[in-house]
Write a protein that holds these residues in place. Sequence first.
Motif, mmCIF file in Angstrom:
data_model
loop_
_atom_site.group_PDB
_atom_site.id
_atom_site.type_symbol
_atom_site.label_atom_id
_atom_site.label_comp_id
_atom_site.label_asym_id
_atom_site.label_seq_id
_atom_site.Cartn_x
_atom_site.Cartn_y
_atom_site.Cartn_z
ATOM 1 N N GLY A 40 0.805 -1.214 0.000
ATOM 2 C CA GLY A 40 0.000 0.000 0.000
ATOM 3 C C GLY A 40 0.836 1.261 0.000
ATOM 4 O O GLY A 40 0.342 2.341 -0.316
ATOM 5 N N ALA A 41 2.097 1.114 0.373
ATOM 6 C CA ALA A 41 3.011 2.268 0.353
ATOM 7 C C ALA A 41 4.122 2.020 -0.661
ATOM 8 O O ALA A 41 4.473 2.886 -1.454
ATOM 9 C CB ALA A 41 3.614 2.490 1.733
ATOM 10 N N LYS A 42 4.650 0.824 -0.627
ATOM 11 C CA LYS A 42 5.779 0.452 -1.487
ATOM 12 C C LYS A 42 5.432 -0.811 -2.266
ATOM 13 O O LYS A 42 4.833 -1.729 -1.711
ATOM 14 C CB LYS A 42 7.005 0.202 -0.595
ATOM 15 N N ALA A 73 23.964 5.331 -10.648
ATOM 16 C CA ALA A 73 24.864 4.979 -9.546
ATOM 17 C C ALA A 73 24.245 5.523 -8.270
ATOM 18 O O ALA A 73 23.719 6.623 -8.251
ATOM 19 C CB ALA A 73 26.233 5.593 -9.784
ATOM 20 N N GLY A 74 24.264 4.742 -7.235
ATOM 21 C CA GLY A 74 23.704 5.222 -5.969
ATOM 22 C C GLY A 74 22.213 5.003 -5.891
ATOM 23 O O GLY A 74 21.654 4.116 -6.532
ATOM 24 N N ASP A 75 21.557 5.839 -5.109
ATOM 25 C CA ASP A 75 20.123 5.682 -4.883
ATOM 26 C C ASP A 75 19.320 6.042 -6.123
ATOM 27 O O ASP A 75 19.740 6.833 -6.942
ATOM 28 C CB ASP A 75 19.677 6.596 -3.734
ATOM 29 N N THR A 83 12.207 4.040 -7.377
ATOM 30 C CA THR A 83 13.084 4.528 -6.320
ATOM 31 C C THR A 83 14.314 3.648 -6.132
ATOM 32 O O THR A 83 15.288 4.063 -5.536
ATOM 33 C CB THR A 83 12.322 4.613 -4.980
ATOM 34 N N THR A 110 11.776 -1.147 -7.283
ATOM 35 C CA THR A 110 10.933 -0.692 -6.174
ATOM 36 C C THR A 110 10.266 0.609 -6.606
ATOM 37 O O THR A 110 10.944 1.512 -7.105
ATOM 38 C CB THR A 110 11.783 -0.433 -4.912
ATOM 39 N N ILE A 111 8.970 0.660 -6.426
ATOM 40 C CA ILE A 111 8.222 1.868 -6.779
ATOM 41 C C ILE A 111 7.252 2.199 -5.651
ATOM 42 O O ILE A 111 7.015 1.374 -4.769
ATOM 43 C CB ILE A 111 7.422 1.709 -8.100
ATOM 44 N N LYS A 112 6.714 3.393 -5.707
ATOM 45 C CA LYS A 112 5.675 3.745 -4.750
ATOM 46 C C LYS A 112 4.398 3.003 -5.162
ATOM 47 O O LYS A 112 4.101 2.900 -6.354
ATOM 48 C CB LYS A 112 5.459 5.256 -4.772
#
Lengths: 116, 174
Positions: A40-42, A73-75, A83, A110-112
Amino acid sequence: MILELVKTIKDATKLNVYAFAAPRVEQCVVYNYTPLSDNGAKATARVEVRVIAFTLAEALEIKSKVLNALMAAGDGSKLKQVTKLEVSGGGSLEELTSKTTHLFFNLNITIKSEVE
Amino acid sequence: MAKGNIVLGSGDLYITQFEGAIPTHDTLEVEANRIGSIKGGASLSVSPEVYEVIDDKGMCLKRFITSQEITFKSGILTWDLETLKTLTLGGTYSATADLATLKIGASGAIAQYLVRFVHTLDTGKKIRVTIVGTASNGFELSFNPDEETVIDAEFKAMAHDIEGNQVVIEQELA
């Protein structure tokens, strides 16, 4: 989100991108979209990507274009809604009937959640 | 619909030397101040220290904030010596066309840095966290064959205005 991902792959590779299977023998990208979780959030999903080319070198070059268009690269990632994006697993095979090389890899994303 | 937003995802980190005032967003959030890539997100920790006035019956009559410790942490993935300089206390950085040098160990003044983290919501609106502070925990520089080097950056905030505010959190509404 998957539509944006497909469009990004298309733009980066200039190849046709198909869901599930390629309709004919050609250099292209095929994907399977598998939702994995959503609280529901992620939400998380796996996109299994299959690059079809005529040589392994071509397939690797296409894979490189795909990853360069999607990964950061990175987040985060280069896709606004994603995300987190990581590559895991994969493999390759030669398909003798069509004389093509298939290169596989999985995008773990990973998404919202789309739940409002 | 619930009030507020679900926040998921990381953001961009900007660090520059503090010159006495917090500049406008357009001045601060420029490529020259942006730390290339961060890994593991970022976190802001606010730890107030509270003094309680308690009477002989054990009833709390009043509470005062005696101090607040505010720290900001993030992992820096893409870095150079100029970035590392912000994480040193009293380090000196110099560069020529061919060589950059960072010297650490000598005592000296501790530079204050303006640290801003910007998270963009999926609506396109931004949440900004801004502190003025100094590097508080040094850093560990590892060269590992199995893992990329991520430098843990930690800044402890200090008051940046006459009211004693240490952190500013802003959320764009429109």
